[in-house]
Design an enzyme around this catalytic site. Structure first.
Site, PDB file in Angstrom:
ATOM      1  N   ASP A   1      36.572  42.230  41.407  1.00 58.53           N
ATOM      2  CA  ASP A   1      37.619  41.349  41.907  1.00 58.53           C
ATOM      3  C   ASP A   1      37.013  40.522  43.049  1.00 58.53           C
ATOM      4  O   ASP A   1      35.895  40.767  43.504  1.00 58.53           O
ATOM      5  CB  ASP A   1      38.867  42.128  42.344  1.00 58.53           C
ATOM      6  CG  ASP A   1      40.099  41.221  42.322  1.00 58.53           C
ATOM      7  OD1 ASP A   1      39.937  39.990  42.189  1.00 58.53           O
ATOM      8  OD2 ASP A   1      41.231  41.725  42.447  1.00 58.53           O
TER       9      ASP A   1
HETATM   10  C1  BGC Z   1      42.932  38.676  42.413  1.00 58.40           C
HETATM   11  C2  BGC Z   1      42.587  38.633  40.955  1.00 58.40           C
HETATM   12  C3  BGC Z   1      42.226  37.225  40.561  1.00 58.40           C
HETATM   13  C4  BGC Z   1      41.074  36.751  41.422  1.00 58.40           C
HETATM   14  C5  BGC Z   1      40.579  35.370  41.073  1.00 58.40           C
HETATM   15  C6  BGC Z   1      41.871  38.010  43.283  1.00 58.40           C
HETATM   16  O1  BGC Z   1      42.304  37.855  44.585  1.00 58.40           O
HETATM   17  O2  BGC Z   1      43.137  40.010  42.809  1.00 58.40           O
HETATM   18  O3  BGC Z   1      43.646  39.124  40.199  1.00 58.40           O
HETATM   19  O4  BGC Z   1      41.910  37.165  39.196  1.00 58.40           O
HETATM   20  O5  BGC Z   1      41.490  36.760  42.765  1.00 58.40           O
HETATM   21  O6  BGC Z   1      41.434  34.382  41.473  1.00 58.40           O
END
Ligand code: BGC
Length: 749
Positions: free
Chosen positions: A286
């Site tokens: 993530d």
């Molecule tokens: C989130 C993810 C997301 C990623 C990309 C993160 O902060 O937890 O779910 O896909 O950002 O935007």
């Protein structure tokens, strides 16, 4: 007979062809890997963000130049947040035309509920219990996103959550693992279609692996400390379902699980996902979650974090920028075996081959397609269909709904009545701001009633496409008197209240589940002058509204329904669509009951044995305001003739029930089947959903519904993670929600 043989032969042929294709792909990957330097391999594991940083800090000045150099030298395997056929082509050219091996990048984006055409937030869609409509919604999102150059979405989020305080419940399918599994599959199929290499399908990503939805006290990013039984039986099943449906990728999560951050978690990623489940796709971290292991006090520094992440099976680094810096040193010093790098790269290349990017890196970059498909009328029709199906009728006393279509004075009141932005919800990065049909606009499509409108309490101004903390007006009461005045004169008042679109979503946890700002005050002020109120709720999570439930005759849960929101709501209010949604998450009476969920354990003191010493609160009932699976219709349904067969030798049980539409209009009902395993070696919940059917019935019509229970439904995971089916007594409960059921039983030998 002959036909059967031909079908079998055709199936075998297909299996053979697909095995041969797989072999060919693996051979191509082998050949490519053999040509790659260690740096180039590491490059594949590196992902950069493009235009803007959606949820993390923006890169420092000058950094972009270095990124361009990295792309050109094959040091970037993927980008996120670059979108548009032209923009993606330009970036792809940089990699393909300049780097030594010309390996195409994979372009990811958070396509969470629609792309430009915005569909309901995922929690709302889950309320439809309509798997075909949910799959179609993901299909539409994939068609539009792929037309805009994208080939990978960071969806579906399959995190089960029992905590309405957690802002990200809006992104998931609610609290139940069975419903969660079904919806996970539907969404993966919708995004990926039958053929991942087609130019209108995109790779999906099951996230966040794992237990992110169990953040303590519902506070985003917080620690998850849960037992193995909950992990195996509640958290993991939707991930497994997504893997079985062929989801191309996984994303790990920010949280730690029982002391180990998910990103550095060998047990989750290596043992379970890539080991036991033999998952062949790749795992992306993530956003910055590798570097965050330092703050978790699990890694000493970036070097150490990279070592832990790769060794645990995190294949691609999203925005920690650590792999590109440290992996070479770590391989050279023997801290990471090169075989682990090869395995990660093989997985990433496999996805690129499956997407057909090696045949044509620009296959998603067709500007004409983009122009034709974005906001296509068919997509609008699908968005309206799922929006209507997502609405849940919570209360309808005295048949206030549906509204008569003419001759009435209707007052539309509330900060969200005219709002064209909040209904788009959070996590809709590509949507155009203020493009939802508002409730006022939807109601205007029925011109034979007289409409008057007042916000009552004004909505805060100046929202951008991604505002950080928003509050609904907390001190300006200047509009209240007008609202009360128009309410006095109206036959019916429709109050549109709830949460601003950006009050739920990532980083938007709340400790209060009431109506934010002055909305409760407004509701009570209007109620004093006119009790004929229909409360339309727009929100991204379950709310606790006991006063409204006590006083307001009609309540409609309309979530955040996307582009077609106002039309969907008006069609339900006027009875052109008979509501059929059922809650995918329990609605509490009070935030103090949270986490509250239907599939709880009985405890040793479940019921009142005496006044004090049993499992309860002294100031609230144990029951929720609205239970899981609950939702009304403009008609009524009757369940009779529950019939349960004896288990067969292979442990199959058939459950029959007669469902009758006993009202005056056609309607759809979601018949739900729950079981309880009375005695087990690891205690089981008081009920667990194990089947449902959404059926349409004309007025007066009856149907016999058959549910089949097999070992797949009757067992559970023990604390060693082993799936077991145990003999003994089982209860069966069938009904229109998780509380009002017809009950029977059988014994499994
Ligand atoms: C989130 C993810 C997301 C990623 C990309 C993160 O902060 O937890 O779910 O896909 O950002 O935007």
């Amino acid at each position: 007979m002959k036909k059967g043989i031909f079908t079998l032969l055709a199936a075998l042929l297909l299996v053979n062809i697909s095995m041969a294709q797989n072999d060919a792909t693996e051979a191509q990957i082998d050949a490519l890997l053999a040509k790659m330097t260690l740096e180039e391999k590491i490059g594949q594991m590196n992902q950069y963000s493009g235009f803007f940083d959606a949820t993390g800090p923006a890169p420092a000045e000058g950094y972009t130049k270095e990124r361009y150099e990295h792309i050109k030298t094959g040091m970037v395997g993927s980008m996120l947040n670059v979108r548009g056929a032209k923009e993606v082509r330009a970036m792809q050219e940089l990699a393909v035309e300049n780097s030594r091996l010309g390996i195409p990048m994979i372009f990811g984006f958070d396509v969470i509920h629609g792309f430009k055409t915005t569909t309901p937030i995922p929690l709302a869609e889950a309320a439809s219990w309509d798997l075909e409509a949910i799959e179609q919604s993901a299909r539409v999102a994939a068609i539009e996103a792929s037309a805009a150059g994208l080939n990978w979405t960071f969806a579906p989020m399959v995190d089960i959550s029992r905590d309405a305080r957690w802002g990200r419940v809006m992104e998931g399918a609610g609290e139940d693992p069975y419903l969660g599994c079904m919806i996970a599959k539907a969404r993966v199929n919708g995004f990926q279609g039958q053929d991942l290499s087609a130019n209108n399908t995109i790779a999906a990503c099951a996230k966040h692996f794992a237990a992110y939805g169990f953040a303590e006290s519902g506070k985003d990013y917080n620690t998850a400390d849960i037992g193995l039984s909950t992990l195996y039986n509640v958290v993991l099943p939707p991930f497994k379902a997504a893997a079985e449906a062929g989801v191309a990728t996984f994303m790990n999560s920010f949280n730690e699980l029982n002391g180990i951050p998910a990103t550095g978690n060998v047990f989750l990623q290596r043992d379970i996902l890539k080991g036991e489940w033999a998952y062949k796709g790749f795992v992306v971290s993530d956003w910055g979650s590798i570097t965050e292991m330092i703050d978790h006090s699990y890694a000493e520094n970036g070097l150490h974090a990279s070592e832990l992440a790769v060794n645990a099976g995190s294949d691609m680094d999203m925005e920690s920028h650590l792999y590109v810096k440290h992996l070479k040193k770590l391989v050279e010093s023997g801290k990471i075996a090169e075989a682990k790098i090869d395995d990660a790269v093989r997985r990433i290349l496999r996805a690129k081959f499956q997407l057909g990017l090696f045949d044509d890196p620009y296959k998603y970059c067709d500007e004409t397609r983009e122009e034709t498909l974005i906001y296509h009328e068919d997509h609008m029709a699908s968005a309206l269909d799922i929006a209507k199906k997502s609405i849940v009728l919570l209360k309808n006393e005295g048949g206030l709904l549906p509204l008569p279509k003419e001759g009435k004075k209707i007052a539309l009141i509330g900060p969200l009545a005219e709002d064209k932005n909040s209904p788009l919800g959070n996590w809709r990065l590509a949507s155009d701001d203020h493009t939802a049909i508002s409730v006022v606009e939807g109601m205007q499509a029925y011109p034979s009633n007289e409409l008057t409108v007042s916000q009552g309490v004004a909505l805060i101004e100046g929202e951008t496409s991604f505002p950080s903390h928003v509050k609904l007006n907390e001190d300006d009461r200047s509009g209240m008197s007008k609202a009360v005045k128009i309410a006095k004169k109206a036959d019916v008042v429709i109050m549109v209240l709830g949460e601003h679109g950006f009050q739920s979503g990532e980083g938007r946890s709340r400790s209060n589940l009431g109506l934010p700002g002055l909305q409760q005050e407004l509701l009570e002020a209007v109620y004093k002058v006119n009790k004929n109120i229909v409360l339309v709720l727009m929100n991204g999570r379950p709310l606790a509204l006991p006063w409204a439930d006590d006083h307001i005759p009609a309540i409609v849960e309309a979530w955040q329904l996307g582009t077609q929101s106002g039309h969907a709501i008006a069609q339900v209010l006027y009875g052109d669509y008979n509501p059929s949604g059922k809650l995918p998450m329990t609605f509490p009476r009070d935030v103090g009951q949270v986490p509250i969920y239907y599939n709880y354990k009985n405890t040793g003191r479940p019921g009142p044995k005496n006044e004090v010493f049993w499992s309860h609160y002294t100031d609230q009932p144990n029951t929720p305001l609205y239970p899981f699976g609950y939702g009304l219709s403009y008609t009524s349904f009757e369940y009779t003739d529950l019939n349960i067969s004896d288990p067969t030798a292979d442990r199959t049980v058939e459950v029959n029930i007669t469902l009758k539409n006993t009202g005056n209009v056609e309607g759809e009902e979601v018949a739900q089947l729950y079981i309880r395993d009375r005695v087990a070696s690891v205690t089981r919940p008081v009920k667990e959903l194990k089947g449902f059917k959404k059926v349409e019935l004309k007025a007066g019509e009856s149907k016999t519904l058959t549910f089949t229970l097999t070992e797949k439904e009757l067992g559970f995971y023990n604390n060693e993670g082993k799936y077991v089916v145990e003999t003994g007594d089982f209860e069966v409960m069938v009904g229109g929600n998780s509380v009002e059921t017809l009950n029977g039983e059988f014994r499994l030998e």
